[in-house]
Scaffold this active site. Structure first.
Site, PDB file in Angstrom:
ATOM      1  N   ASP A 132      25.850  32.306 -13.965  1.00  0.00           N
ATOM      2  CA  ASP A 132      25.710  32.778 -12.576  1.00  0.00           C
ATOM      3  C   ASP A 132      25.521  31.580 -11.640  1.00  0.00           C
ATOM      4  O   ASP A 132      26.184  31.458 -10.612  1.00  0.00           O
ATOM      5  CB  ASP A 132      24.475  33.701 -12.411  1.00  0.00           C
ATOM      6  CG  ASP A 132      24.515  34.964 -13.259  1.00  0.00           C
ATOM      7  OD1 ASP A 132      24.472  36.062 -12.714  1.00  0.00           O
ATOM      8  OD2 ASP A 132      24.572  34.841 -14.505  1.00  0.00           O
TER       9      ASP A 132
ATOM     10  N   GLU B 217      24.131  35.391  -3.841  1.00  0.00           N
ATOM     11  CA  GLU B 217      23.037  36.090  -4.527  1.00  0.00           C
ATOM     12  C   GLU B 217      21.975  35.121  -5.051  1.00  0.00           C
ATOM     13  O   GLU B 217      20.779  35.378  -4.940  1.00  0.00           O
ATOM     14  CB  GLU B 217      23.566  36.918  -5.705  1.00  0.00           C
ATOM     15  CG  GLU B 217      22.418  37.655  -6.404  1.00  0.00           C
ATOM     16  CD  GLU B 217      22.791  38.387  -7.669  1.00  0.00           C
ATOM     17  OE1 GLU B 217      23.967  38.400  -8.063  1.00  0.00           O
ATOM     18  OE2 GLU B 217      21.859  38.951  -8.280  1.00  0.00           O
TER      19      GLU B 217
ATOM     20  N   ASP C  48      28.938  36.892  -4.994  1.00  0.00           N
ATOM     21  CA  ASP C  48      28.169  37.342  -6.155  1.00  0.00           C
ATOM     22  C   ASP C  48      28.820  36.655  -7.345  1.00  0.00           C
ATOM     23  O   ASP C  48      29.902  37.040  -7.783  1.00  0.00           O
ATOM     24  CB  ASP C  48      28.230  38.868  -6.284  1.00  0.00           C
ATOM     25  CG  ASP C  48      27.253  39.380  -7.340  1.00  0.00           C
ATOM     26  OD1 ASP C  48      26.843  38.593  -8.210  1.00  0.00           O
ATOM     27  OD2 ASP C  48      26.907  40.577  -7.284  1.00  0.00           O
TER      28      ASP C  48
ATOM     29  N   ASP D 100      28.711  39.558 -10.894  1.00  0.00           N
ATOM     30  CA  ASP D 100      28.201  40.891 -10.601  1.00  0.00           C
ATOM     31  C   ASP D 100      28.258  41.659 -11.920  1.00  0.00           C
ATOM     32  O   ASP D 100      29.264  41.600 -12.631  1.00  0.00           O
ATOM     33  CB  ASP D 100      29.084  41.560  -9.547  1.00  0.00           C
ATOM     34  CG  ASP D 100      28.572  42.952  -9.196  1.00  0.00           C
ATOM     35  OD1 ASP D 100      27.338  43.134  -9.154  1.00  0.00           O
ATOM     36  OD2 ASP D 100      29.402  43.855  -8.978  1.00  0.00           O
TER      37      ASP D 100
ATOM     38  N   THR E 293      25.588  41.211 -14.295  1.00  0.00           N
ATOM     39  CA  THR E 293      25.121  40.218 -15.281  1.00  0.00           C
ATOM     40  C   THR E 293      24.773  40.898 -16.612  1.00  0.00           C
ATOM     41  O   THR E 293      25.004  40.334 -17.683  1.00  0.00           O
ATOM     42  CB  THR E 293      23.902  39.439 -14.723  1.00  0.00           C
ATOM     43  OG1 THR E 293      24.271  38.890 -13.457  1.00  0.00           O
ATOM     44  CG2 THR E 293      23.487  38.303 -15.642  1.00  0.00           C
TER      45      THR E 293
ATOM     46  N   ASP F 150      27.300  42.965  -3.341  1.00  0.00           N
ATOM     47  CA  ASP F 150      27.669  43.945  -4.371  1.00  0.00           C
ATOM     48  C   ASP F 150      28.763  44.906  -3.892  1.00  0.00           C
ATOM     49  O   ASP F 150      29.287  45.680  -4.701  1.00  0.00           O
ATOM     50  CB  ASP F 150      26.443  44.765  -4.805  1.00  0.00           C
ATOM     51  CG  ASP F 150      25.559  44.008  -5.798  1.00  0.00           C
ATOM     52  OD1 ASP F 150      26.099  43.150  -6.533  1.00  0.00           O
ATOM     53  OD2 ASP F 150      24.342  44.270  -5.825  1.00  0.00           O
TER      54      ASP F 150
HETATM   55  N1  LIG Z   1      17.526  49.537  -8.570  1.00  0.00           N
HETATM   56  C1  LIG Z   1      18.774  49.204  -8.283  1.00  0.00           C
HETATM   57  N2  LIG Z   1      19.583  50.086  -7.636  1.00  0.00           N
HETATM   58  C2  LIG Z   1      20.848  49.772  -7.349  1.00  0.00           C
HETATM   59  N3  LIG Z   1      21.437  48.589  -7.665  1.00  0.00           N
HETATM   60  C3  LIG Z   1      20.684  47.681  -8.300  1.00  0.00           C
HETATM   61  C4  LIG Z   1      19.330  47.936  -8.656  1.00  0.00           C
HETATM   62  N4  LIG Z   1      18.851  46.839  -9.282  1.00  0.00           N
HETATM   63  C5  LIG Z   1      19.861  45.939  -9.318  1.00  0.00           C
HETATM   64  N5  LIG Z   1      20.973  46.436  -8.731  1.00  0.00           N
HETATM   65  C6  LIG Z   1      22.250  45.793  -8.496  1.00  0.00           C
HETATM   66  O1  LIG Z   1      23.238  46.375  -9.345  1.00  0.00           O
HETATM   67  C7  LIG Z   1      24.224  45.383  -9.580  1.00  0.00           C
HETATM   68  C8  LIG Z   1      25.075  45.766 -10.753  1.00  0.00           C
HETATM   69  O2  LIG Z   1      25.744  46.935 -10.413  1.00  0.00           O
HETATM   70  P1  LIG Z   1      26.337  47.917 -11.527  1.00  0.00           P
HETATM   71  O3  LIG Z   1      25.219  48.761 -12.026  1.00  0.00           O
HETATM   72  O4  LIG Z   1      27.348  48.694 -10.740  1.00  0.00           O
HETATM   73  O5  LIG Z   1      26.927  47.076 -12.591  1.00  0.00           O
HETATM   74  C9  LIG Z   1      23.392  44.144  -9.765  1.00  0.00           C
HETATM   75  O6  LIG Z   1      24.207  43.039  -9.480  1.00  0.00           O
HETATM   76  P2  LIG Z   1      24.031  41.679 -10.353  1.00  0.00           P
HETATM   77  O7  LIG Z   1      24.406  41.983 -11.742  1.00  0.00           O
HETATM   78  O8  LIG Z   1      24.973  40.790  -9.635  1.00  0.00           O
HETATM   79  O9  LIG Z   1      22.597  41.267 -10.194  1.00  0.00           O
HETATM   80  C10 LIG Z   1      22.257  44.309  -8.763  1.00  0.00           C
HETATM   81  O10 LIG Z   1      22.495  43.663  -7.544  1.00  0.00           O
HETATM   82 MG   LIG Z   2      25.801  42.043  -8.119  1.00  0.00          MG
HETATM   83 MG   LIG Z   3      25.159  38.755  -9.605  1.00  0.00          MG
HETATM   84 MG   LIG Z   4      21.719  39.569 -10.200  1.00  0.00          MG
END
Ligand SMILES: Nc1ncnc2c1ncn2[C@@H]1O[C@H](COP(=O)(O)O)[C@@H](OP(=O)(O)O)[C@H]1O
Ligand SMILES: [Mg+2]
Ligand SMILES: [Mg+2]
Ligand SMILES: [Mg+2]
Length: 356
Positions: free
Chosen positions: A48, A71, A143, A146, A148, A289
């Site tokens: 990342d 991010e 990001d 995205d 992770t 995101d």
């Molecule tokens: N409580 C929450 N509700 C919604 N989104 C959240 C969350 N906690 C983290 N995320 C976000 O959800 C993203 C991943 O989305 P998805 O679930 O669609 O794969 C994460 O991005 P990162 O992985 O870049 O941190 C993070 O920003």
């Molecule tokens: Mg993300």
């Molecule tokens: Mg990310």
């Molecule tokens: Mg993250």
């Protein structure tokens, strides 16, 4: 006549492609101590940080005055305890910046052999992503990985970059190294770039080359319509989405996938709608995101709003503020979907109201 954002588009494709090569090569070599847990308990890896450094460095060389909302920040790496992680990130970022790719549109952005950066320059590149965002002017949002959690599981993730001008997303690039180019051939070639420019449509380009396809969402067909949703139930309520599906009389199960790869799939017709419903009060969606994905939706024939039918507002800072939920689908399905969403939300709120 010059085409709007042509240079930015080429730069963004080039930067995301380099970052994708970095993340996929890191995945195969990632060791346990190369992942940190951030203050909000979410994971972040050396991939990342170094991917954000690569994209930010490339943007800065071409557009030194453009602010960046990224991010990640480098504060954990500047501490003495971050030394080994820091060295690894500098090494990875330099590998990606100096690699010779030999792909047609990877023009000379002042990178390639000889463009190494020292540790301070790499950390500063990461920290250039600290911009607070806002309503006016040009800014980029990154990001670097995205999804992770999907990346760590070896599943879907996306490298995301968007250009926002006066709160409107004008350009978006999404890199999905693990996504099959053709959904019907899951064991075929993987690695997709999704690209959209406002008013110019959306395309999928192979990560391995220049071949591109224009993306258009298919019309609403109830018998095959299905949802794309998060793998992580904490990020989006699975039960709310199954309630919506029941009201719409849908029979196809949802496709669970991490990251904005969901938006890429939606834009090319692999999945009928992307719905994201909050699981608890308080979490504010982040602009990185959804910026790229939202443009992919509108440029491939869809509509994206929050669950009240309001447009997403990218001019509020680093988050989407009080936007509640995300509803993205093809134009002719959006009204029906929104009404089903509102019925489920009203039902979910009933017991809360009667208790009050
Ligand atoms: N409580 C929450 N509700 C919604 N989104 C959240 C969350 N906690 C983290 N995320 C976000 O959800 C993203 C991943 O989305 P998805 O679930 O669609 O794969 C994460 O991005 P990162 O992985 O870049 O941190 C993070 O920003
Ligand atoms: Mg993300
Ligand atoms: Mg990310
Ligand atoms: Mg993250």
């Amino acid at each position: 006549m010059s085409i709007a954002y042509a240079i930015e588009r080429q730069l963004a494709i080039s930067a995301v492609r380099r970052a994708c090569l970095l993340t996929s090569s890191v995945f195969n070599k990632l060791v346990k101590n190369e992942t940190l847990v951030k203050g909000d308990k979410s994971p972040v890896t050396v991939a990342d940080y170094s991917a954000q450094a690569v994209i930010s460095s490339m943007l800065h060389r071409a557009y030194p005055n453009d602010p960046i909302v990224g991010e990640e920040d480098a504060s954990d790496l500047r501490a003495e305890s971050g030394a080994s992680l820091r060295n690894r990130i500098v090494e990875l970022a330099n590998e990606a910046l100096t690699a010779e790719l030999g792909i047609g549109d990877d023009a000379d952005w002042g990178i390639g052999p000889g463009s190494e950066q020292n540790a301070d320059e790499v950390l500063d590149a990461i920290d250039r992503g600290r911009y607070e965002g806002g309503r006016t002017g040009r800014m980029w949002t990154i990001d670097p990985i995205d999804g992770t959690k999907g990346f760590l599981r070896g599943e879907q993730y996306a490298v995301c970059l968007a250009l926002i001008v006066d709160a409107q997303v004008q350009l978006g690039v999404l890199g999905c190294p693990n996504l099959p180019i053709d959904w019907l051939k899951p064991d075929g070639e993987k690695g997709c770039l999704f690209v959209a420019v406002r008013g110019q449509g959306a395309q999928q380009i192979k990560l391995s080359g220049a071949e591109s396809t224009r993306l258009t969402m298919p019309p609403y067909t109830p018998s095959t319509f299905n949802f794309l949703e998060s793998v992580e139930a904490a990020h989006s309520s699975h039960s709310t989405i199954s309630g919506i599906s029941a009201i719409m009389g849908l029979t196809e199960p949802p496709i669970r996938m991490d990251s904005q790869a969901k938006y890429g799939c939606l834009a090319r017709g692999d999945g009928g709608a992307y719905v994201r419903m909050p699981t608890g009060a308080g979490y504010k969606e982040k602009i990185w995101d959804h910026a790229t994905g939202s443009l992919l939706v509108t440029e491939s024939g869809g509509i994206i709003t929050d669950s009240r039918g309001l447009p997403l507002d990218f001019g509020l800072g680093r988050t989407l503020g009080e936007n509640y939920g995300i509803i993205a689908t093809v134009k002719d399905a959006h009204g029906k979907l929104l009404s089903a969403v509102q019925q489920v939300v009203a039902k979910e709120e009933e017991p809360l109201k009667s208790r009050a």
